[in-house]
Design an enzyme around this catalytic site. Structure first.
Site, short mmCIF file in Angstrom:
data_model
loop_
_atom_site.label_atom_id
_atom_site.label_comp_id
_atom_site.label_asym_id
_atom_site.label_seq_id
_atom_site.Cartn_x
_atom_site.Cartn_y
_atom_site.Cartn_z
N SER A 110 66.10 24.46 -38.63
CA SER A 110 65.86 23.01 -38.83
C SER A 110 64.37 22.70 -38.95
O SER A 110 63.78 22.13 -38.04
CB SER A 110 66.51 22.19 -37.72
N GLY A 132 44.90 -6.57 -72.88
CA GLY A 132 44.06 -7.74 -72.62
C GLY A 132 44.56 -8.65 -71.52
O GLY A 132 44.31 -9.84 -71.53
N SER A 138 50.54 -3.16 -71.65
CA SER A 138 49.98 -1.82 -71.67
C SER A 138 48.46 -1.89 -71.47
O SER A 138 47.87 -2.96 -71.53
CB SER A 138 50.28 -1.15 -73.00
N ILE A 153 46.01 -11.57 -81.97
CA ILE A 153 46.54 -11.99 -83.26
C ILE A 153 45.39 -12.15 -84.27
O ILE A 153 45.59 -12.03 -85.48
CB ILE A 153 47.37 -13.29 -83.11
N ASP A 154 44.19 -12.36 -83.74
CA ASP A 154 43.02 -12.44 -84.64
C ASP A 154 42.82 -11.11 -85.38
O ASP A 154 42.43 -11.09 -86.54
CB ASP A 154 41.75 -12.81 -83.85
#
Lengths: 314, 631
Positions: B540, B35, B31, B166-167
């Site tokens: 058409s 990052g 997303s 995760i930091d």
């Protein structure tokens, strides 16, 4: 279609290509054949540099035993190194391909040149405008270029088949998604495609392939004692008397070579003792700068390549 | 990782070791703000592949556009185009190259922005592995599911689940484990061969190229270790031989070769081959390359084959072993990702590129579209940009293919808009439809030539197009009477009349108009096969459909007659009082008022009224038929 050498013997003395180069070669050949099969009037831009040399060699391989079914086009700014022009004429003859040379005569008449007009105007008029003139003049609907995605950031987003609307306009937001290897070769009248068969090659790949295939390159890529002046921290070779010395500048002879070749006062040399392809490859692996570092036309600002491309630069 | 890099180790060694290892093509997806660009920047930076002048530019740019304060903003290394850099989002697919001493890599950096699914699919189409980024603070999001589904649909077999930032989750194992569990539960049905979760911080470099001291609980590989070691070698060479003919190599009368890239399998001189569509067989005599003939060639190689027999083969044909042939059909089911700004119109003709072949195609049925967030199947009449559906398609002539699951090379296709030439769809064939396999054309004892001989003239279709009230029917009626008087066999199909019978089930939506014209075209073709001159009088309004009808006929059989009356004249005339109602808003989708009319670009005949009287116009049509040798 030109004369054919259907009995060309294999060359067993040449070492086999690595799998990596073989894969790149096959991918490029497929792209080049696709253009010949999918367009009415393609042309291969030939800039005389190492990438053009590889691209032309691949084209010859792609159609063997036929000759490439399209001509080469060189847009001559009249400021190419003399060595380059000599090389161009030899190569065209050696490969037996038709070479078209176009110069923007109008720009020449206006007195545009890299020294008095500055690099950006010179490039715009003599290269970009010159190229568009030539494409229009011959009505080419596809043009090969030797650009690689690793050269520069905006190149990394470039398609292999890059769509140009009428008037050669490149709109980065209006490019066709390119899935698998199913290239969309359809264009309406006036629209064109620029095709980059070397998109996935790196500079190192180019040199290793050049060595493996024994492709001739302009001697300027090899180091030799040459007349240079130091200007803005760059080494500029004086190829002829058209380049005046600025106050305080002295011409001196140094061992230099070129990593990238453009118009001579706009291409900076690097100090080097690399006199063979092995030396160049060794030097490259240890290198900490990119090849376009010596291209004075790129340094104005980091988005300058994208701007030039929007204007129709290759 | 230190010392593992090409410029540090290989500068001293002779042979480039990396060149001998298998290339890995992977893509990164996630997303916005997960990052991705930072991760790729980190890989390049830690791999010491950022060159000094690029680093100097990065330092300049970080100060100007960066979002990381004093630190280098690694994302700026890869966010290439000026416009997107200023907006702070990646809007396109960018390809990056890096090499370690173990492997060469091509990374497709694909956007996470919701509306750019097509770019992700583009990146995935050539990838062996996908790195799916998840923000450790946010967990599995709708877009994570979407991207995973697209990877699965496009046949990407291996995934890395990069639990990034995760930091910012205090390097908490519980957070990581929960995200991995959530993801596995979701991805169970997607059929990936491997899913490798890695906790990381792209910004600080944890577990990207070097093991992090902050995650002692994590025993798995770093991202780079995994990328360097994973085996994705596809079995392309082990699958049946497939060779799409790309270019016929005919330098002189003595040489006739077929150039192309082997899609799958291997080939040797002496191998029997069949031209899939025609069923003609021959044997390979030589595998020609510039470097000499080969004893064997395999998937991925660009070669030129010569054959033992003079077989009729052209660009677009698919060569295969007679014992292991692809399917050949003109109707099949496929997943379609829509990439055009204009929505998909079932019934409208598009151009399909499959292998090296272009063929007209229509979507006959949109079975369902897929809600990419829940994977639910939804009923749909159309697909909009970035939507995915399962469709039945019908090609103008049979094509050779394998299912995409069996062969990515011969089961994939793109759809092209016939007017703008834009690539508007990407498809993956699921299976051929039995209908096509079992219905064979019946050979006729009385041929078309027999019909023509009896009629004494050639058949034709006169297709009158123009706005309502332009005079089409009036002129067509006059033409028919004049032809009839000359003994020409005719039949008139009128738009209003047909809607009372054959097409009574159709309304006036764009999709129904397309179907209306398609049916009339097919009926006209039957009459032409019977040797009749057919007059069709239909508004058409769309070029695409008129072109579809034109392509039902042989060269010279179809005459597009444009009754060119201005809208103002039609409104003034208004013979049926319809414009009055339409202008009052009482009729929806009325051509010229609330629905577009696309005038012909290459009509055989343009009748400008009221400059021409109906009688003069009818004579002009007759003259044209004579001039072209039909009557």
């Amino acid at each position: 279609m030109a004369v054919v050498d259907a009995s060309r013997p294999p060359n067993p003395s040449r070492p086999a290509l690595s799998d990596h180069l073989r894969r790149l070669e096959s991918e490029s050949i497929e792209i080049i054949r696709e253009v010949a099969a999918g367009f009415d009037n393609p042309v291969m831009l030939y800039s005389i540099g190492k990438d053009s040399g590889v691209m032309l060699h691949l084209a010859v391989k792609a159609f063997y035993p036929s000759k490439p079914p399209f001509p080469l086009l060189h847009v001559d700014t009249t400021w190419k190194f003399q060595d380059m022009i000599r090389h161009r004429d030899t190569i065209a003859e050696q490969y037996g391909v038709k070479l078209l040379v176009h110069t923007n005569e109008e720009g020449l008449a206006r007195g545009i040149n890299p020294i008095a007009s500055g690099s950006s105007l010179h490039t715009q008029v003599m290269k970009t405008e010159g190229l568009k003139q030539a494409l229009d003049k011959y009505g080419f609907d596809a043009a090969f270029g030797g650009a690689r995605r690793d050269e520069e950031k905006s190149r990394a987003k470039e398609r292999i088949f890059s769509f140009r609307s009428a008037g050669h306009v490149w709109d980065p937001r209006n490019q066709r998604p390119e899935l698998w290897r199913l290239y969309n070769t359809r264009v309406n009248k006036g629209e064109t495609i620029r095709v980059f068969p070397l998109s996935n090659w790196t500079e190192l790949d180019i040199w290793e392939y050049t060595r493996a295939e024994g492709i001739a390159v302009v001697p300027l890529y090899f180091a030799a004692p040459r007349p240079v002046v130091e200007r803005d921290g760059m080494l500029i070779m004086r190829d002829d008397e058209r380049m005046p010395l600025l106050p305080g500048e002295v011409e001196e002879t140094r061992w230099v070579r070129f990593r990238s070749l453009g118009c001579y006062p706009l291409s900076a040399a690097v100090e080097s003792r690399a006199t063979s392809l092995d030396d160049i490859i060794g030097e490259m692996r240890a290198s900490r700068t990119s090849e376009r570092q010596g291209r004075l036309i790129d340094v104005d600002e980091s988005a300058s390549m994208e701007k030039k491309k929007r204007e129709g630069y290759f | 990782m230190d010392g593992a890099l090409i410029e540090e180790t290989q500068a001293q060694t002779e042979a480039p070791a990396a060149a001998q290892k298998g290339l890995l093509r992977f893509l990164t997806c996630g997303s916005v703000d997960d990052g991705k660009s930072t991760l790729i920047g980190r890989l390049l930076y830690d791999s010491k592949l950022i060159l000094d002048d690029h680093l100097a530019a990065l330092e300049r740019d970080s100060a100007r556009h960066g979002t990381t304060g004093e630190e280098l903003d690694l994302a700026l290394l890869v966010d290439g185009l000026e416009a997107e850099r200023q907006q702070g989002i990646t809007i396109d697919v960018a390809y990056r190259f890096f090499t370690t001493d173990k492997r060469a890599f091509i990374v497709a950096d694909t956007p996470g922005h919701e509306q750019y699914t097509r770019n992700m699919a583009t990146g995935a189409s050539n990838a062996d592995l996908a790195v799916i980024l998840i923000d450790a603070r946010k967990g599995v999001l709708t877009q994570t599911r979407r991207h995973s589904y697209i990877c699965s649909l496009l046949g990407v077999r291996h995934l890395v689940l990069a639990v990034n930032k995760i930091d910012l989750a205090d390097y908490d194992q519980a957070v990581f484990d929960q995200i991995v569990a959530d993801y596995r539960a979701f991805a169970e049905t997607l059929g990936f061969a491997s899913i490798t979760p890695v906790p990381m911080s792209a910004r600080h470099g944890d577990n990207v190229t070097t093991r992090s001291a902050h995650t002692p609980w994590y025993a798995g590989p770093t991202l780079l270790e995994h990328l360097e070691s994973i085996d994705v070698e596809s079995d392309a060479a082990a699958r049946p031989f497939r060779f799409p003919v790309q270019w016929v190599n005919r330098p002189n009368l003595d040489f006739r070769g077929f150039s192309g890239t082997i899609a799958s399998g291997t080939v040797r001189p002496g191998d029997r081959i069949v031209v899939a569509a025609s069923g003609r067989q021959s044997a390979v005599t030589r595998i020609v390359t510039y470097d000499g003939d080969l004893a064997e060639a395999r998937a991925g190689q660009a070669v030129t084959l010569t054959l033992a027999d003079e077989v009729d083969i052209a660009r677009g044909d698919l060569l295969a072993p007679p014992t292991d042939r692809p399917e050949v059909a003109d109707q099949f089911a496929a997943h379609l990702i829509w990439m055009g700004d204009e929505p998909l119109l079932p019934g409208r003709p598009y151009l399909m590129r499959i292998g090296t072949r272009y063929v007209p195609v229509r979507v006959t049925t949109l079975k369902h579209k897929v809600d990419v967030d829940t994977l639910d199947h939804l009923a749909a009449r159309t697909l909009s940009l970035n939507e995915i559906g399962l469709c039945n398609l019908s090609t103008a002539s049979p094509v050779a293919f394998d299912s995409y699951a069996d062969n990515r090379e011969t089961g994939a296709f793109i759809l092209i808009d016939r007017y703008t030439n834009a690539t508007v769809g990407a498809g993956m064939i699921a299976f051929g439809l039995r209908r096509a396999a079992n219905i064979h054309r019946q050979a006729m004892l009385v041929s078309r030539a027999d019909h023509e001989r009896m009629a004494g003239h050639k058949p034709a279709t006169l297709w009158f197009t123009g706005l309502s009230g332009s005079g089409k029917s009036t002129i067509a009626n006059l033409v028919e009477r004049k032809l009839h008087e000359r003994g020409v066999r005719t039949f008139l199909l009128d738009g209003d009349n047909v809607r009372h019978g054959l097409n009574r089930d159709l309304g006036f939506s764009d999709a129904d108009r397309v179907e209306n014209v398609r049916r009339v075209g097919e009926v006209a073709r039957l009459f032409v096969e019977a040797g009749v001159v057919v007059l069709c009088s239909f508004i058409s309004p769309f070029r695409a459909e008129r072109r579809m009808v034109r392509e039902l006929f042989a060269e010279g059989e179809f005459f597009e007659v444009f009754v060119d009356t201005t809208l103002e004249d039609c409104i003034a005339r208004d013979p049926k009082g319809l414009y009055g109602k339409a202008l009052d808003g009482k009729i929806a989708n009325f051509t010229g008022v609330s629905s577009p009319y696309e005038p012909p670009e290459h009509a055989e005949l343009i009748l400008a009224t009221p400059a021409l009287s109906p009688d003069q116009a009818a004579d002009a049509v007759i003259d044209e038929l004579e001039r072209r040798g039909r009557i």
